[in-house]
Design a protein around this motif. Sequence first.
Motif, PDB file in Angstrom:
ATOM      1  N   MET A  69     -34.445 -38.617  11.485  1.00  0.00           N
ATOM      2  CA  MET A  69     -34.374 -39.398  12.724  1.00  0.00           C
ATOM      3  C   MET A  69     -34.202 -40.892  12.441  1.00  0.00           C
ATOM      4  O   MET A  69     -33.429 -41.570  13.111  1.00  0.00           O
ATOM      5  N   THR A  70     -34.910 -41.403  11.457  1.00  0.00           N
ATOM      6  CA  THR A  70     -34.794 -42.825  11.130  1.00  0.00           C
ATOM      7  C   THR A  70     -33.414 -43.155  10.584  1.00  0.00           C
ATOM      8  O   THR A  70     -32.805 -44.154  10.987  1.00  0.00           O
ATOM      9  N   SER A  71     -32.902 -42.326   9.702  1.00  0.00           N
ATOM     10  CA  SER A  71     -31.572 -42.576   9.143  1.00  0.00           C
ATOM     11  C   SER A  71     -30.492 -42.493  10.218  1.00  0.00           C
ATOM     12  O   SER A  71     -29.578 -43.321  10.259  1.00  0.00           O
ATOM     13  N   ALA A  72     -30.594 -41.504  11.101  1.00  0.00           N
ATOM     14  CA  ALA A  72     -29.617 -41.386  12.185  1.00  0.00           C
ATOM     15  C   ALA A  72     -29.721 -42.568  13.147  1.00  0.00           C
ATOM     16  O   ALA A  72     -28.703 -43.078  13.634  1.00  0.00           O
ATOM     17  N   GLY A  73     -30.924 -43.024  13.414  1.00  0.00           N
ATOM     18  CA  GLY A  73     -31.108 -44.182  14.296  1.00  0.00           C
ATOM     19  C   GLY A  73     -30.531 -45.453  13.703  1.00  0.00           C
ATOM     20  O   GLY A  73     -29.897 -46.245  14.403  1.00  0.00           O
ATOM     21  N   VAL A  74     -30.729 -45.651  12.409  1.00  0.00           N
ATOM     22  CA  VAL A  74     -30.165 -46.830  11.749  1.00  0.00           C
ATOM     23  C   VAL A  74     -28.645 -46.757  11.749  1.00  0.00           C
ATOM     24  O   VAL A  74     -27.958 -47.746  12.046  1.00  0.00           O
ATOM     25  N   LEU A  75     -28.090 -45.589  11.432  1.00  0.00           N
ATOM     26  CA  LEU A  75     -26.640 -45.426  11.434  1.00  0.00           C
ATOM     27  C   LEU A  75     -26.064 -45.762  12.808  1.00  0.00           C
ATOM     28  O   LEU A  75     -25.126 -46.559  12.920  1.00  0.00           O
ATOM     29  N   ALA A  76     -26.625 -45.185  13.864  1.00  0.00           N
ATOM     30  CA  ALA A  76     -26.105 -45.425  15.210  1.00  0.00           C
ATOM     31  C   ALA A  76     -26.327 -46.867  15.649  1.00  0.00           C
ATOM     32  O   ALA A  76     -25.446 -47.479  16.263  1.00  0.00           O
ATOM     33  N   GLY A  77     -27.481 -47.418  15.345  1.00  0.00           N
ATOM     34  CA  GLY A  77     -27.774 -48.791  15.756  1.00  0.00           C
ATOM     35  C   GLY A  77     -26.864 -49.815  15.105  1.00  0.00           C
ATOM     36  O   GLY A  77     -26.336 -50.710  15.771  1.00  0.00           O
ATOM     37  N   VAL A  78     -26.669 -49.686  13.799  1.00  0.00           N
ATOM     38  CA  VAL A  78     -25.789 -50.629  13.100  1.00  0.00           C
ATOM     39  C   VAL A  78     -24.350 -50.450  13.573  1.00  0.00           C
ATOM     40  O   VAL A  78     -23.626 -51.427  13.780  1.00  0.00           O
ATOM     41  N   TRP A  79     -23.943 -49.198  13.767  1.00  0.00           N
ATOM     42  CA  TRP A  79     -22.582 -48.942  14.255  1.00  0.00           C
ATOM     43  C   TRP A  79     -22.363 -49.629  15.597  1.00  0.00           C
ATOM     44  O   TRP A  79     -21.380 -50.340  15.789  1.00  0.00           O
ATOM     45  N   ALA A  98     -17.427 -50.963  11.755  1.00  0.00           N
ATOM     46  CA  ALA A  98     -18.730 -50.540  12.271  1.00  0.00           C
ATOM     47  C   ALA A  98     -19.146 -49.206  11.671  1.00  0.00           C
ATOM     48  O   ALA A  98     -20.309 -49.010  11.307  1.00  0.00           O
ATOM     49  N   GLY A  99     -18.200 -48.280  11.561  1.00  0.00           N
ATOM     50  CA  GLY A  99     -18.518 -46.980  10.966  1.00  0.00           C
ATOM     51  C   GLY A  99     -18.914 -47.104   9.511  1.00  0.00           C
ATOM     52  O   GLY A  99     -19.880 -46.475   9.063  1.00  0.00           O
ATOM     53  N   ALA A 100     -18.185 -47.909   8.759  1.00  0.00           N
ATOM     54  CA  ALA A 100     -18.508 -48.093   7.338  1.00  0.00           C
ATOM     55  C   ALA A 100     -19.877 -48.748   7.171  1.00  0.00           C
ATOM     56  O   ALA A 100     -20.694 -48.305   6.345  1.00  0.00           O
ATOM     57  N   CYS A 101     -20.159 -49.779   7.962  1.00  0.00           N
ATOM     58  CA  CYS A 101     -21.463 -50.443   7.873  1.00  0.00           C
ATOM     59  C   CYS A 101     -22.587 -49.519   8.342  1.00  0.00           C
ATOM     60  O   CYS A 101     -23.674 -49.507   7.756  1.00  0.00           O
ATOM     61  N   GLY A 102     -22.346 -48.743   9.394  1.00  0.00           N
ATOM     62  CA  GLY A 102     -23.355 -47.812   9.888  1.00  0.00           C
ATOM     63  C   GLY A 102     -23.682 -46.727   8.881  1.00  0.00           C
ATOM     64  O   GLY A 102     -24.846 -46.399   8.658  1.00  0.00           O
ATOM     65  N   VAL A 103     -22.652 -46.157   8.257  1.00  0.00           N
ATOM     66  CA  VAL A 103     -22.879 -45.115   7.252  1.00  0.00           C
ATOM     67  C   VAL A 103     -23.606 -45.704   6.040  1.00  0.00           C
ATOM     68  O   VAL A 103     -24.535 -45.084   5.506  1.00  0.00           O
ATOM     69  N   ALA A 104     -23.214 -46.906   5.627  1.00  0.00           N
ATOM     70  CA  ALA A 104     -23.885 -47.530   4.482  1.00  0.00           C
ATOM     71  C   ALA A 104     -25.355 -47.804   4.802  1.00  0.00           C
ATOM     72  O   ALA A 104     -26.240 -47.505   3.984  1.00  0.00           O
ATOM     73  N   THR A 109     -31.066 -46.313   4.120  1.00  0.00           N
ATOM     74  CA  THR A 109     -32.332 -45.930   4.742  1.00  0.00           C
ATOM     75  C   THR A 109     -32.749 -44.536   4.305  1.00  0.00           C
ATOM     76  O   THR A 109     -33.921 -44.295   3.998  1.00  0.00           O
ATOM     77  N   LEU A 110     -31.801 -43.611   4.270  1.00  0.00           N
ATOM     78  CA  LEU A 110     -32.099 -42.246   3.839  1.00  0.00           C
ATOM     79  C   LEU A 110     -32.610 -42.220   2.406  1.00  0.00           C
ATOM     80  O   LEU A 110     -33.617 -41.558   2.104  1.00  0.00           O
TER      81      LEU A 110
END
Length: 121
Positions: A69-79, A98-104, A109-110
């Motif tokens: 949940m935390t990793s998915a939240g960070v990915l979506a939030g940064v994106w 945005a996608g590249a920064c969100g995935v990174a 975080t993961l």
Amino acid sequence: MDAVLCLVVMAAMWFWVVRQRGHWNLLLANLAGAGSAVVAGIVFTLLYDGLFGTTMAAPGLHNSLVVFMTSAGVLAGVWLWIAKRRQPAHPVARQLLAGACGVAAGMVTLIFLAANYFPQP
């Protein structure tokens, strides 16, 4: 029987998300449905284990839920944060950045949480 109940909960969540997709295309709705079905399955397993006891729940399953949940939240939030910026001007370039920064950010975080929650012996 516990596994069948969990699969029914996951399928119901997936079906509900895809039916409630609104203006999203079918691919994005299925991706969102798959992610929410995984979370619903883990939460159901944890609740079922707490109420009735089951052999499906692994010892660190609650930690896995927190990490996911935390990793998915960070990915979506940064994106979303990067996609709302005005630079770069072209929308496709902005979404790719945005996608590249969100995935990174999600992967960092993961890795950080996995290293803290699941220490190696």
